[in-house]
Design an enzyme around this catalytic site. Sequence first.
Site, PDB file in Angstrom:
ATOM      1  N   LEU A 295     -10.022  -3.499   5.522  1.00 26.85           N
ATOM      2  CA  LEU A 295      -9.254  -2.917   4.423  1.00 26.85           C
ATOM      3  C   LEU A 295      -7.988  -2.203   4.918  1.00 26.85           C
ATOM      4  O   LEU A 295      -8.057  -1.344   5.784  1.00 26.85           O
ATOM      5  CB  LEU A 295     -10.136  -1.920   3.658  1.00 26.85           C
ATOM      6  CG  LEU A 295      -9.475  -1.236   2.462  1.00 26.85           C
ATOM      7  CD1 LEU A 295      -9.235  -2.237   1.343  1.00 26.85           C
ATOM      8  CD2 LEU A 295     -10.317  -0.074   1.981  1.00 26.85           C
TER       9      LEU A 295
ATOM     10  N   HIS B 289       0.853  -1.185   0.000  1.00 23.76           N
ATOM     11  CA  HIS B 289       0.000   0.000   0.000  1.00 23.76           C
ATOM     12  C   HIS B 289       0.895   1.244   0.000  1.00 23.76           C
ATOM     13  O   HIS B 289       1.863   1.309   0.757  1.00 23.76           O
ATOM     14  CB  HIS B 289      -0.893  -0.006   1.248  1.00 23.76           C
ATOM     15  CG  HIS B 289      -1.852   1.143   1.268  1.00 23.76           C
ATOM     16  ND1 HIS B 289      -2.995   1.167   0.502  1.00 23.76           N
ATOM     17  CD2 HIS B 289      -1.808   2.334   1.930  1.00 23.76           C
ATOM     18  CE1 HIS B 289      -3.627   2.315   0.702  1.00 23.76           C
ATOM     19  NE2 HIS B 289      -2.928   3.034   1.566  1.00 23.76           N
TER      20      HIS B 289
HETATM   21  C1  GAR Z   1       1.620   0.692  -6.479  1.00 20.97           C
HETATM   22  O1  GAR Z   1       2.164   1.944  -6.244  1.00 20.97           O
HETATM   23  C2  GAR Z   1       0.887   0.183  -5.259  1.00 20.97           C
HETATM   24  O2  GAR Z   1       1.431   0.649  -4.058  1.00 20.97           O
HETATM   25  C3  GAR Z   1      -0.483   0.725  -5.470  1.00 20.97           C
HETATM   26  O3  GAR Z   1      -0.709   0.610  -6.853  1.00 20.97           O
HETATM   27  C4  GAR Z   1       0.521   0.770  -7.538  1.00 20.97           C
HETATM   28  C5  GAR Z   1       0.643  -0.303  -8.602  1.00 20.97           C
HETATM   29  O4  GAR Z   1       1.748  -0.083  -9.431  1.00 20.97           O
HETATM   30  N1  GAR Z   1      -1.446  -0.022  -4.715  1.00 20.97           N
HETATM   31  C6  GAR Z   1      -2.558   0.492  -4.194  1.00 20.97           C
HETATM   32  O5  GAR Z   1      -2.880   1.644  -4.329  1.00 20.97           O
HETATM   33  C7  GAR Z   1      -3.391  -0.498  -3.408  1.00 20.97           C
HETATM   34  N2  GAR Z   1      -4.498   0.150  -2.786  1.00 20.97           N
HETATM   35  P1  GAR Z   1       2.399  -1.295 -10.223  1.00 20.97           P
HETATM   36  O6  GAR Z   1       1.287  -1.963 -11.008  1.00 20.97           O
HETATM   37  O7  GAR Z   1       3.400  -0.652 -11.151  1.00 20.97           O
HETATM   38  O8  GAR Z   1       3.042  -2.230  -9.238  1.00 20.97           O
END
Ligand code: GAR
Length: 196
Positions: A144, A109
């Site tokens: 969550l 996260h």
């Molecule tokens: C990441 O930065 C992750 O921390 C975030 O989505 C991005 C995915 O990037 N996750 C969330 O926001 C979960 N709630 P990626 O597909 O390049 O790994």
Amino acid sequence: MRRVAILISGAGSNMAALVASMTADHPARPVLVLANRPGAGGLARAAALGVATALVDHRPFGPDRAAFEAALALPIAAAGADLLCLAGFMRILTGEFVDRFAGRILNIHPSLLPRYPGLDTHARALAAGDAVAGCTVHEVTRALDSGPILGQGRVPVLAGDTVARLAARVQAMEHVLYPAVLRRFAAGERGRLDLP
Ligand code: GAR
């Protein structure tokens, strides 16, 4: 050897970092990259890395989360995965699904939980005037973004930061933190890792 399925919705940069880390004496191997969006760039990236991929589009299931998750569970079972890593997987899993994999689902996260669960984490950190931002790897539980924290990585918020600049700095830390936490977790270590 633990068998890891990585669940994605987008570009898959964390997925790629996890896959790259699982070599040599690492106690786990990637057996599946599973996406819920046909356009997820991470699918092609995973295939190029030589990892099996599957797509379960959530949209045909509408509000029927149980049916979506039943479909999700099929490739996971077929791959024999015993550990799930959520890596930018943007669907909330039901309590029933989480219970089925209790203690075997990790998530990354983009905030220093318990600050900023949910979305728009970087904008909220900037709006609050935080001097430090970062990312958290935690166990997924029914609540969550609230499961036991396995590791956190901190980065500074710099003068003139935008959401994009801060997100890039946090993501660079994500790519270090998540592989480091997964290695420890797969080896059975449950202590918390703090970076730097
Ligand atoms: C990441 O930065 C992750 O921390 C975030 O989505 C991005 C995915 O990037 N996750 C969330 O926001 C979960 N709630 P990626 O597909 O390049 O790994």
